[in-house]
Design a protein around this motif. Sequence first.
Motif, mmCIF file in Angstrom:
data_model
loop_
_atom_site.group_PDB
_atom_site.id
_atom_site.type_symbol
_atom_site.label_atom_id
_atom_site.label_comp_id
_atom_site.label_asym_id
_atom_site.label_seq_id
_atom_site.Cartn_x
_atom_site.Cartn_y
_atom_site.Cartn_z
ATOM 1 N N PHE A 67 0.849 -1.182 0.000
ATOM 2 C CA PHE A 67 0.000 0.000 0.000
ATOM 3 C C PHE A 67 0.884 1.230 0.000
ATOM 4 N N ASN A 124 0.408 4.984 1.505
ATOM 5 C CA ASN A 124 -0.427 5.915 2.243
ATOM 6 C C ASN A 124 0.151 7.313 2.072
ATOM 7 N N THR A 130 -13.123 -0.614 7.615
ATOM 8 C CA THR A 130 -12.173 0.251 6.905
ATOM 9 C C THR A 130 -11.183 -0.570 6.089
ATOM 10 N N GLN A 187 -9.762 -0.758 1.909
ATOM 11 C CA GLN A 187 -8.352 -0.690 1.551
ATOM 12 C C GLN A 187 -7.885 -1.972 0.873
ATOM 13 N N ASP A 222 -9.019 -2.110 -2.810
ATOM 14 C CA ASP A 222 -8.187 -1.278 -3.681
ATOM 15 C C ASP A 222 -6.811 -1.912 -3.882
#
Length: 582
Positions: free
Chosen positions: A125, A127, A393, A397, A400
């Motif tokens: 990921f 961020n 949540t 994430q 994606d």
Amino acid sequence: MNFEEDDTKHIETFHYIFPTLTTEKDQILEIPIEIPFLGLVSELTKRIMENFSLPCYIEDELNGALEHFIKTQTIEYHDRVAVEAIENVQNNMVDVEDIIKKWEKLFKEVVHFKKVYFSNIKYYFINYDFYSQETTEYAEKKISSDNEVFSNVYHKLMHSGAALQTMLQVEQSYALAASHVMSQRNEQISSLTAQQTEEITNALENTLNNETYINEMVAKHFEDQNLLQGRWNSEVDTLKETQKREYREWIMKLLEEYQTNNTLSPLCSPTSPTDIPSFSETSVLGGSSIPMMEESFTIHLGSQMKQMHNIRIMSADILDFCRIKLKNDVSVNPSPQRLQTALGLYSNDLCGLVLLNDNNDLSGFSGLAKKFYEVCDCSTEFHFPGVLEQLETLKIQIKDAVSWRNSCQHPGNLTTSEQQSRRSGSKHLQTGDVFLTKHSNLSSVHIVFHMIVDDSLRSNEINSRHSAILGLRNILKTACLNDITTLTIPVLLMHEMTEEMTVAWCTKRAELVFKCVKGFMIEMASWGGSDLKNLQFLVPKGISEEVFASLATMLPSIFRVSNPLVFKVSSTPTTPKIKARR
């Protein structure tokens, strides 16, 4: 004109002529090179030598020619870009206001790319965290959020000798109140379920009842279950929200009182009733918190600068690290584990736990994962979102991340499981993927690493390239980079003993995990961050003493154990004898 980094590159041909010993004619080498060149010239030289089978005596000359060529072409490239930029300015092809806005934005904020490893090294990921910047003259003034203020106040009070015991006693009183409500909820749901089961059984035994009547009864039972669960869940959520709000308000008032009078008064809250029904420790805990068997070692790892680590192998239920022992008398001092967890909550000395999860889409809960979420739900989370809110949540994430991974991976590089995941809709996690949840209401854990596993771990043929082993590597790296200094790992990559887990199976699996983790810990020296001070290897509860002793004996033979030097003292001094060589 764009002042951002220009990713366009130009191809320039490198010409090199060299003689050979077998022919009279010189050989001509022509290689296209991208300018600017971002790699290592020495590495490029090695690749050219290997690909074209060039003689070894031209390596130094070839490397020097490449360095000169790349340096010259790079200077010419930047000169051309600079000349083009100047011409654009002279020809009024540049919007000055746009440039000023871009530079102003760069002065005010910098995008910090934080890589959070999600499974193996194939993907991660990204961020985007925006921070006030180093140029303080242009930085915007930011006000601390309520969570930041509360965390600072909590940390200050928790580390003050006068407030520590009071705060933990208040938290325990809230936990008892929440446990009382949830116990009533579970009792009513169980009673309704038993009643409905009896009604269905009697209806099926009665031959006069037709299929339509049975279906209507099942539908009514389902509706009644949903109504009852919804009512009790709403009551529990309301109670926890009230507790969280009152606890935060009480903490802020406690700081004012402590700073003014240097004394503390107990909390009297309507959500923490004084008349709470008795709970036995077994029913509250759901199991024993005492490990059956345990061995500890101190080791040193590293080639030059050796680091000391404490390693423990134990047999226990992994949820014992999460359950809190609630006591009816709130005046009794809390357990040492809970005390240590509370003191380390906002520190650089966090505790982590690896939990194996076979649910690859987070759509439902079963098995050990369900029990873990029930343990988290037994008390109010005062510092972070609830575990179910964190999972909601994460679903966004993860969706994606999986989509990004599937779009970036080439089909020829996919494993069989990954190809099956793509064919099934490309929305599920894969073995070795890891997601994190953070907690403040558990016994000995702050961070839980949920690693996705499948039935392939039951096999005895996995190796160091298995996805679960690579997942452990990413877990250790994440722990090292985020101040997690204590980590608990299931050494057999299983939480329960099964029939196929023979003595040979356990020995081979433990040896693989020991050796891989040792290699990852040595590799951690180059990662930076905090050292992993305490590493706990957990074997399933119920393992035999013989197998546990075998694993405990294997551990010091793989890791380097610190053994003291023992000198024997004699009553009469002795002089060492030196033998002359002939």
